[in-house]
Design a protein around this motif. Structure first.
Motif, PDB file in Angstrom:
ATOM      1  N   GLN A   1       0.822  -1.208   0.000  1.00  0.00           N
ATOM      2  CA  GLN A   1       0.000   0.000   0.000  1.00  0.00           C
ATOM      3  C   GLN A   1       0.860   1.264   0.000  1.00  0.00           C
ATOM      4  O   GLN A   1       0.525   2.253  -0.661  1.00  0.00           O
ATOM      5  N   VAL A   2       1.966   1.237   0.714  1.00  0.00           N
ATOM      6  CA  VAL A   2       2.882   2.386   0.719  1.00  0.00           C
ATOM      7  C   VAL A   2       3.435   2.625  -0.686  1.00  0.00           C
ATOM      8  O   VAL A   2       3.461   3.759  -1.174  1.00  0.00           O
ATOM      9  N   GLY A   3       3.868   1.554  -1.354  1.00  0.00           N
ATOM     10  CA  GLY A   3       4.386   1.706  -2.709  1.00  0.00           C
ATOM     11  C   GLY A   3       3.355   2.269  -3.662  1.00  0.00           C
ATOM     12  O   GLY A   3       3.647   3.179  -4.454  1.00  0.00           O
ATOM     13  N   ALA A   4       2.131   1.767  -3.573  1.00  0.00           N
ATOM     14  CA  ALA A   4       1.067   2.250  -4.458  1.00  0.00           C
ATOM     15  C   ALA A   4       0.743   3.713  -4.182  1.00  0.00           C
ATOM     16  O   ALA A   4       0.598   4.514  -5.112  1.00  0.00           O
ATOM     17  N   ARG A   5       0.648   4.060  -2.909  1.00  0.00           N
ATOM     18  CA  ARG A   5       0.287   5.433  -2.566  1.00  0.00           C
ATOM     19  C   ARG A   5       1.347   6.427  -3.031  1.00  0.00           C
ATOM     20  O   ARG A   5       1.037   7.486  -3.581  1.00  0.00           O
ATOM     21  N   CYS A   6       2.618   6.105  -2.824  1.00  0.00           N
ATOM     22  CA  CYS A   6       3.683   7.019  -3.230  1.00  0.00           C
ATOM     23  C   CYS A   6       3.749   7.145  -4.754  1.00  0.00           C
ATOM     24  O   CYS A   6       3.987   8.237  -5.284  1.00  0.00           O
ATOM     25  N   ALA A   7       3.537   6.041  -5.462  1.00  0.00           N
ATOM     26  CA  ALA A   7       3.522   6.099  -6.925  1.00  0.00           C
ATOM     27  C   ALA A   7       2.382   6.974  -7.427  1.00  0.00           C
ATOM     28  O   ALA A   7       2.553   7.793  -8.340  1.00  0.00           O
ATOM     29  N   CYS A   8       1.207   6.827  -6.818  1.00  0.00           N
ATOM     30  CA  CYS A   8       0.061   7.662  -7.203  1.00  0.00           C
ATOM     31  C   CYS A   8       0.382   9.144  -7.012  1.00  0.00           C
ATOM     32  O   CYS A   8       0.108   9.978  -7.885  1.00  0.00           O
ATOM     33  N   ALA A   9       0.950   9.478  -5.870  1.00  0.00           N
ATOM     34  CA  ALA A   9       1.223  10.873  -5.557  1.00  0.00           C
ATOM     35  C   ALA A   9       2.235  11.469  -6.525  1.00  0.00           C
ATOM     36  O   ALA A   9       2.076  12.603  -7.002  1.00  0.00           O
ATOM     37  N   ALA A  10       3.299  10.720  -6.832  1.00  0.00           N
ATOM     38  CA  ALA A  10       4.331  11.233  -7.740  1.00  0.00           C
ATOM     39  C   ALA A  10       3.791  11.410  -9.154  1.00  0.00           C
ATOM     40  O   ALA A  10       4.037  12.429  -9.812  1.00  0.00           O
ATOM     41  N   LEU A  11       3.043  10.433  -9.637  1.00  0.00           N
ATOM     42  CA  LEU A  11       2.532  10.499 -11.008  1.00  0.00           C
ATOM     43  C   LEU A  11       1.403  11.502 -11.154  1.00  0.00           C
ATOM     44  O   LEU A  11       1.134  11.992 -12.256  1.00  0.00           O
ATOM     45  N   SER A  12       0.747  11.855 -10.043  1.00  0.00           N
ATOM     46  CA  SER A  12      -0.303  12.861 -10.092  1.00  0.00           C
ATOM     47  C   SER A  12       0.238  14.198 -10.585  1.00  0.00           C
ATOM     48  O   SER A  12      -0.445  14.934 -11.306  1.00  0.00           O
TER      49      SER A  12
END
Length: 320
Positions: free
Chosen positions: A62-73
């Motif tokens: 979940q941490v990996g997914a959340r950080c990826a979402c935030a960066a790509l946003s």
């Protein structure tokens, strides 16, 4: 002046005055990312355990997914299609290989949904988990915070304050009944790429709501040199947020103004005829006028907005 008394906006202006342009950038410091002459968007974000995520109630995946979402946003908020995500890791001492694999499973899942490649990076050991993510994308015409014009309207995707509702629900270990949409938005806030693809030609100024509506709308107004007027009775506030605010004795409108990390798209357009894209609601929440400042209107009363969103440098402090 100490940086913890400056605030992020003032510090960014100091950096802008210090560095010099050499003509290689189409868009430099001050937006969601920089843009090279060929239309490549580059943006970097850092995420630290205890600040941006909590392993007490989140898995490594979940941490990996959340950080990826935030960066790509940030790439999407520049009007670009994501291409590459480069990951630099500050691994917490004692982590196992299976935990690192779980972290990357989360990153890979998000990148697969956005048709984005995972690149390399750097690895060091720290006393807590830190990820520094550099994301790239490509666009023929970047969408900037500075392109709002009088007589346009202000729109937002999704719901305001929903991710913060989910964070508090998890942190305070509240019963999940009625709060699951908020928890999902906090854990995996997928960028609204489908909205950009559908409405990109209509969008003028654009930013993602990473720091809270009050702060991000203020960015559009300041950089576009216009007045932004928020319609408080139109703010899209999810029932889960109303439920949380009732339980905690909070004003849901102020909560929506101040809560960050929703990673929704906040944009201006002259007119918009759709109210949703792929079941993502799109709400008109204000107007753009000649002038300056951020104001709100409720019951025909025009008032300056004094609230601010999250500021990493002054978190928990009062800016003087």
């Amino acid at each position: 002046m100490r940086i913890d008394r400056m605030g992020e906006a003032r510090l960014i202006r100091l950096i802008q005055r210090t560095v010099k342009s050499r003509g290689r950038l189409r868009v430099g410091i001050g937006d969601d990312g920089c843009v090279l002459k060929n239309g490549t968007v580059v943006t970097t974000d850092a995420y630290a355990e205890g600040v941006h995520f909590e392993l007490a109630y989140m898995s490594y995946e979940q941490v990996g997914a959340r950080c990826a979402c935030a960066a790509l946003s940030d790439v999407v908020a520049m009007g670009a299609e994501p291409e590459v995500l480069v990951v630099a890791l500050g691994l917490r001492k004692g982590m196992t290989d299976s935990e690192v694999r779980a972290l990357y499973r989360g990153i890979e899942r998000v990148c697969a949904q956005l048709n984005c490649e995972v690149g390399g990076g750097d690895i060091i050991l720290l006393d807590r988990l830190v990820l520094a993510l550099t994301a790239t994308g490509r666009t023929k015409r970047p969408k900037l915070r500075s392109e709002a014009n009088p007589d346009e309207r202000l729109f937002v995707t999704g719901y305001l304050g929903l991710a913060e509702t989910g964070r508090l629900a998890l942190k305070l270990r509240l019963p999940k009944r009625g709060l699951l949409p908020a928890i999902r938005r906090h854990i995996e806030p997928l960028p609204r790429i489908q909205v950009l693809r559908r409405l990109g030609a209509s969008v003028r100024a654009l930013i993602d709501t990473s720091d809270g509506l009050a702060t991000d709308a203020r960015h559009i107004g300041e950089l576009s040199r216009v007045r932004v007027v928020l319609w408080l009775d139109k703010l899209p506030i999810h029932p889960a947020t109303h439920r949380l605010c009732r339980a905690m004795g909070l004003d849901p409108v102020r909560f929506a103004l101040c809560s960050g990390e929703d990673y929704e798209l906040l944009f201006t357009a002259r007119r918009l005829v759709v109210s949703s894209v792929d079941r993502v609601p799109i709400t008109c929440i204000g107007s753009i006028e000649a002038g300056s400042g951020l104001y709100s209107v409720s019951k025909d009363r025009l008032m300056p907005v004094l609230e601010i969103g999250y500021d990493h440098l002054t978190a928990g402090q009062t800016i003087t």
